[in-house]
Design an enzyme around this catalytic site. Structure first.
Site, PDB file in Angstrom:
ATOM      1  CG  ASP A   1     -81.092 107.849  69.208  1.00 52.78           C
ATOM      2  OD1 ASP A   1     -81.328 107.872  70.426  1.00 52.78           O
ATOM      3  OD2 ASP A   1     -80.136 107.239  68.704  1.00 52.78           O
TER       4      ASP A   1
ATOM      5  CG  ASP B   1     -75.917 108.068  73.155  1.00 52.66           C
ATOM      6  OD1 ASP B   1     -74.819 108.629  73.298  1.00 52.66           O
ATOM      7  OD2 ASP B   1     -76.821 108.080  74.021  1.00 52.66           O
TER       8      ASP B   1
END
Length: 229
Positions: free
Chosen positions: A13, A15
């Protein structure tokens, strides 16, 4: 990247996992919602960060009882992009400790890795650049490229396919419960990081088989999750 010597892949991922940007996204959404006349506490916004932006705004508007229209959603997303990118220009969004080093280590050791984010390229581009990642050399899958984002598995499935690896031999590295739920649905192992604001118990209950503080902590314990080459 070097030619992979192992079928084990790392699907990251973005953020809150590689970039310290979760709370900046929260404030950007807060600004966008305020401009639309939607009163919502920041903690409620934070609990939805990490899921698909479209699903995110639909849920928030539904919780406030406001009418969901295409025009309102478009305005919210545009205002969010503008508010978030403004924080980038102010130098408020930076890679998390150890993020660059972790990615460099994986590359050096021959582990395949990719980035899969529920954000669109309009906000992800600055984060990717801050990490020093070249999308022409490393697969970067954004919300623009898949039908559904997290908690659906599409992003991670697309990243594994782009790498040419088996999703069931992959590790999903994320900071939110939405990452871990998507990992389970993709049939991948989930590794949680605390750097996005979710607790260890929350991540573990959502499917994380290991939880670390941030990328630097994961790098220190990389032998606990990476198959030997």
């Amino acid at each position: 990247m070097h030619r992979p010597r192992s079928s084990t892949a790392f699907l990251f991922d973005l953020d809150g996992t590689l970039v310290d940007s979760v709370y900046q996204h929260v404030l950007a959404w807060k600004e966008a919602l305020d401009a639309e006349g939607v009163e919502l506490s920041v903690w409620r916004i934070h609990r939805k960060i990490g899921m698909s932006g479209g699903l995110f705004t639909n849920i928030l508007l539904r919780e406030t009882g406001l009418e969901i229209t295409e025009e309102r959603l478009a305005r919210l997303h545009q205002r969010h992009v503008e508010a978030f990118n403004r924080q980038h220009t102010q130098g408020l969004v930076r890679p998390l400790p150890g993020a660059r080093e972790l990615l460099a280590y994986l590359t050096e050791q021959g582990y395949p890795w990719a980035i899969a984010t529920s954000g669109r390229m309009a906000t992800a581009a600055h984060n990717i650049e801050a990490l020093g990642v070249d999308p022409s050399k490393v697969p970067v899958i954004t919300r623009d490229q898949v039908r559904h984002a997290k908690p659906d598995p599409d992003l991670f499935l697309a990243a594994a396919e782009k790498l040419g690896v088996d999703i069931e031999q992959s590790l999903v590295i994320g900071d939110s419960i939405w990452d871990m739920l998507a990992a389970q649905r993709a049939r991948a192992l989930g590794v949680g990081l605390l750097s996005g604001g979710y607790g260890e118990d929350e991540l573990a209950r959502s499917g994380a088989f290991r939880v670390y503080d941030d990328p630097a902590d994961l790098l220190k314990h990389i032998d606990e999750v990476a198959a030997r080459l």
